[in-house]
Design a protein around this motif. Structure first.
Motif, short mmCIF file in Angstrom:
data_model
loop_
_atom_site.label_atom_id
_atom_site.label_comp_id
_atom_site.label_asym_id
_atom_site.label_seq_id
_atom_site.Cartn_x
_atom_site.Cartn_y
_atom_site.Cartn_z
N TYR A 186 129.56 -14.22 80.72
CA TYR A 186 128.28 -13.72 80.23
C TYR A 186 128.25 -12.19 80.18
CZ TYR A 186 126.67 -18.47 80.33
OH TYR A 186 126.54 -19.82 80.07
N GLU B 205 119.60 -20.09 83.09
CA GLU B 205 118.67 -19.22 82.38
C GLU B 205 119.21 -17.79 82.34
OE1 GLU B 205 114.39 -17.87 83.70
OE2 GLU B 205 114.28 -19.93 82.94
N ILE B 206 118.85 -17.08 81.26
CA ILE B 206 119.12 -15.65 81.14
C ILE B 206 117.78 -14.94 80.98
CG2 ILE B 206 120.24 -13.85 79.78
CD1 ILE B 206 122.29 -15.92 78.92
N ARG B 207 117.58 -13.90 81.80
CA ARG B 207 116.31 -13.17 81.77
C ARG B 207 116.56 -11.69 81.51
NH1 ARG B 207 113.57 -15.55 87.31
NH2 ARG B 207 113.42 -17.73 86.66
N ARG B 208 115.62 -11.10 80.79
CA ARG B 208 115.64 -9.65 80.59
C ARG B 208 114.27 -9.12 80.96
NH1 ARG B 208 119.16 -6.50 78.00
NH2 ARG B 208 120.11 -8.24 76.89
N VAL C 96 125.00 -22.03 84.66
CA VAL C 96 123.93 -21.08 84.38
C VAL C 96 122.77 -21.84 83.75
CG1 VAL C 96 123.24 -19.07 83.00
CG2 VAL C 96 125.49 -19.13 84.08
N ASP D 62 119.71 -10.42 83.30
CA ASP D 62 119.99 -11.13 84.55
C ASP D 62 120.36 -12.58 84.28
OD1 ASP D 62 119.30 -8.85 85.97
OD2 ASP D 62 117.19 -9.43 86.16
N ILE D 63 121.27 -13.09 85.10
CA ILE D 63 121.73 -14.47 84.98
C ILE D 63 121.18 -15.29 86.14
CG2 ILE D 63 123.76 -15.98 84.91
CD1 ILE D 63 123.51 -14.15 82.50
N TYR E 241 125.81 -10.37 77.87
CA TYR E 241 124.43 -10.24 78.35
C TYR E 241 124.34 -9.27 79.53
CZ TYR E 241 123.33 -14.45 75.64
OH TYR E 241 123.14 -15.37 74.63
N ILE E 242 125.27 -9.43 80.47
CA ILE E 242 125.20 -8.68 81.73
C ILE E 242 125.50 -7.20 81.52
CG2 ILE E 242 126.16 -8.48 84.06
CD1 ILE E 242 126.80 -11.43 83.98
#
Length: 691
Positions: A189, A448-451, A446, A226-227, A192-193
């Motif tokens: 990821y 969820e992915i959050r921003r 994983v 964030d993961i 994203y990270i």
């Protein structure tokens, strides 16, 4: 003519010079200006702070913290005056020495004065300084004049840390400039990270060093997303400690444990340990997803599934195991525990008889081996699980078209888990499908992915096959797995408090690249619990144990410790406890007395009282509908009613009334020598009896 000719040549040369100047200035100007700028200033990328990785319960698994490299410009604007510099440099040296404790004050003073004489503009002071330390350093003499004007230059770098250190370290993984493809979640990821890099203007100074022009980046970097992983940090801790303890006891080469939630496919814990020296184990390789080997007896479940689904056998079909050997051309298949005679299919599975399953598969599929392998291909057991983290090995499950297929040996060997390569996670996924009533889902790491705290992408397990076989076959497979634990080779994994289903496995595996000459074993156990309402599935695989090698003996204790600990701490696995209401159901018996104490106990048990006492004390009143309570307000000069109270409350009230108390018995007050409501005087004696 000579003069004119000379003058003409000079004019032509002058014109050529002017033309060339115009060409350089206007046509090639952009190119040369860029080159000039690149020799004095340029923009460099500023690394963004990478996003955090969280566990399922919100614990921080990986995060980035700022780390600084401290430098000093010895001729910064605020310290160009020699008197100012010389007046404060010794004080600065003393503070730096006392804070970092790496040089004496004299050494720091000589170091700074020498750099001043050499006109150094980018002198290294200290590496790997955290933010709190930087704040303190900025208060030191010279540095407290102002940012950059005092000469202090703080170059920020981001350091990746794991707050729980080794917990789930291999699953979290890593990514750095020396690795093309990151490992684990960090690598998978990274897009994203990583976030978006910023830009900072730097200036070239003497010595070919590039120094930042401004303290802040001209284009600020944007932090990564964030993961939210599926890992449960408490379960991860339990799994790792149980595995490493057993590896040491069995003196094994390496081992892996995977814990997965049955319904969702979410991996709650995964641990991989390899022996790096005698008695010392570390995570060096992800055997869970990349450690392909012959699975051994745990694969028998798939073989029996094919036989049951094709109605070749039933659980009560009899099979002859003889003396524990089954001879096929060029090879003899043996049972390690010897023959068990003629037994039912259920009994053969319970006792993990190699001869039984090899004979049954060979007998029913020899003429058409594809009929057997098609079952495995139909549910995609020969394909990768398409995991969210990199490194998964493709399973090798043969069919008759393989060049290495042997018409006499391959089919019966496959029946009990040989001539194939499967990872522990791939085997667990199949068992999880049986626990999940036939629904075959791919594990996920994983969710969820959050921003900035807002979800931008969510994940659920991919369904590989809605139903691996008929519901009737699934029920038989579940019963067979439970019988292994209640009556068969997996008795050690049983529990009086909950039901377990699973299968032991003992396989002889290749010794790295040395083949099968040296006997190296893999002990495993794969199963799920509670068997009547499966919530978690687990596989334990331990390779190269020196002290025993049977699955029940080596892998079983790890499974049992994990299952017992999880069951004891997960209230959802217990039967639902109905909420109790006073008035509808009889309250647990409570002594009369202080109302606050009784309310506190009732609240702890989830019991709702049907009264709201205003007084500090109460008396109980027995009724046919349960126990109700009435307020009790003691009156001065009147005998209190202490019947039903404990000794502590009774003595307290009688003492406050000025009475001298004599006591007999234990328990709660059943009688008092002075009737309640009688007028009394101070110093009067009273007898109370407790039962």
């Amino acid at each position: 003519m000579r003069v004119y000719l000379a003058f003409g040549l000079i004019v032509l040369l002058a014109v050529a010079v002017v033309v060339r100047l115009c060409d350089v200035q206007f046509v090639e100007g952009h190119k040369w200006r860029a080159m000039a700028d690149s020799l004095s200033t340029k923009y460099i990328n500023v690394e963004a702070a990478r996003g955090n990785i969280y566990s399922n319960d919100g614990s921080l698994l990986a995060t980035s913290v700022p780390e600084y490299e401290l430098r000093m410009d010895m001729f910064a604007g605020g310290i160009t005056d020699d008197d100012l510099f010389n007046g404060k440099v010794d004080s600065l040296a003393m503070r730096l020495s006392g804070f970092f404790k790496d040089k004496t004050p004299k050494e720091y003073s000589r170091y700074l004065r020498s750099a001043r004489r050499d006109s150094m503009r980018y002198l290294l002071i200290k590496r790997k300084v955290n933010y709190q330390e930087l704040k303190k350093v900025r208060t030191f003499p010279l540095y407290n004049i102002g940012k950059y004007t005092g000469g202090l230059i703080a170059v920020q770098q981001n350091k990746r840390i794991l707050p729980f250190k080794s917990l789930a370290a291999r699953t979290i993984g890593y990514k750095n400039e020396n690795v093309d493809n990151g490992v684990g979640l960090e690598g998978a990821y990274g897009a994203y990270i990583d976030g978006q890099s910023g830009q900072r203007l730097v200036q070239r100074i003497s010595g070919g060093v590039w120094m930042p022009v401004n303290e802040e980046a001209e284009i600020a970097p944007k932090e990564g997303a964030d993961i939210i992983s599926t890992i449960d940090i408490n379960m991860q801790d339990l799994v790792q400690s149980a595995l490493i303890k057993q590896l040491k006891l069995s003196d094994a080469d390496h081992g892996t444990v995977i814990l997965m939630e049955v319904a969702t496919g979410e991996v709650r814990a995964v641990s991989n340990y390899s022996m790096v020296s005698k008695g010392e184990y570390k995570e060096t390789f992800n055997y869970a997803i990349a450690g392909s080997q012959d699975p051994g007896s745990t694969f028998k479940l798939a073989s029996y599934m094919a036989l049951l689904e094709d109605k070749k056998i039933d659980t009560n079909t009899l099979v002859e195991t003889g003396d524990g050997t089954y001879r096929i051309p060029s090879h003899t298949i043996r049972d390690s525990h010897g023959g068990i005679g003629t037994v039912t299919v259920m009994k053969a599975f319970e006792q993990s008889a190699n001869t039984a399953i090899a004979k049954l598969v060979n007998m029913h599929y020899k003429d058409d081996p594809s009929e057997f392998t098609d079952h495995l291909y139909k549910i995609h057991m020969n394909e990768k699980l398409d995991l969210q983290i990199p490194g998964e090995t493709k399973p090798v499950i043969k069919n008759p078209e393989f060049k290495s297929w042997n018409k006499n040996m391959t089919l019966p060997q496959m029946a009990y888990g040989y001539e194939m390569q499967i990872t522990p996670l791939q085997i667990l996924t199949f068992y999880n499908a049986v626990a999940n009533n036939g629904k075959y889902i791919a594990p996920i790491f994983v969710k969820e992915i959050r921003r900035l705290g807002n979800p931008i992408e969510q994940f659920k397990a991919r369904v590989i096959s809605e139903q691996i076989c008929s519901e009737k076959t699934i029920k038989k497979l579940q019963a067979m797995l439970e019988a292994v634990v209640t009556r068969g080779t997996g008795k050690l994994m049983g529990s009086p408090h909950y039901r377990v289903a699973g299968k032991t496995g003992t396989a002889q595996v290749a010794d790295k690249n040395k083949g099968y000459g040296k006997k190296v074993y893999q002990a495993s156990f794969c199963g799920y619990f509670p068997a009547d309402k499966p919530k978690y599935s687990i596989i334990v695989s331990i390779n190269g144990p020196k002290n025993g090698y049977y699955g029940a003996q080596v892998a079983g204790p790890v499974f049992k410790e994990i299952a017992d600990r999880i069951y004891s701490s997960d209230l959802q696995m217990y039967s639902d406890i109905p909420e109790m209401y006073a008035g509808k159901l009889k309250n647990p018996e409570a002594k009369a007395g202080e109302s606050k104490a009784v309310n506190q106990v009732y609240s702890a048990f989830g019991i709702k009282s049907k009264y709201a006492a205003k007084a500090n004390y109460f008396n109980s009143v027995d009724t046919n509908n349960g126990t109700t309570y009435e307020d009790y307000n003691p009156q001065r000069g009147v005998m209190p009613n202490v019947i039903g109270m404990g000794l502590k409350d009774a003595v307290f009230l009688l003492g406050n009334a000025g009475l001298k108390t004599r006591i007999s018995g234990r328990g709660k007050v059943v009688s008092q020598s002075i009737q309640a409501g009688t007028k009394i005087g101070r110093g009067l004696g009273v007898q109370i009896e407790l039962k």
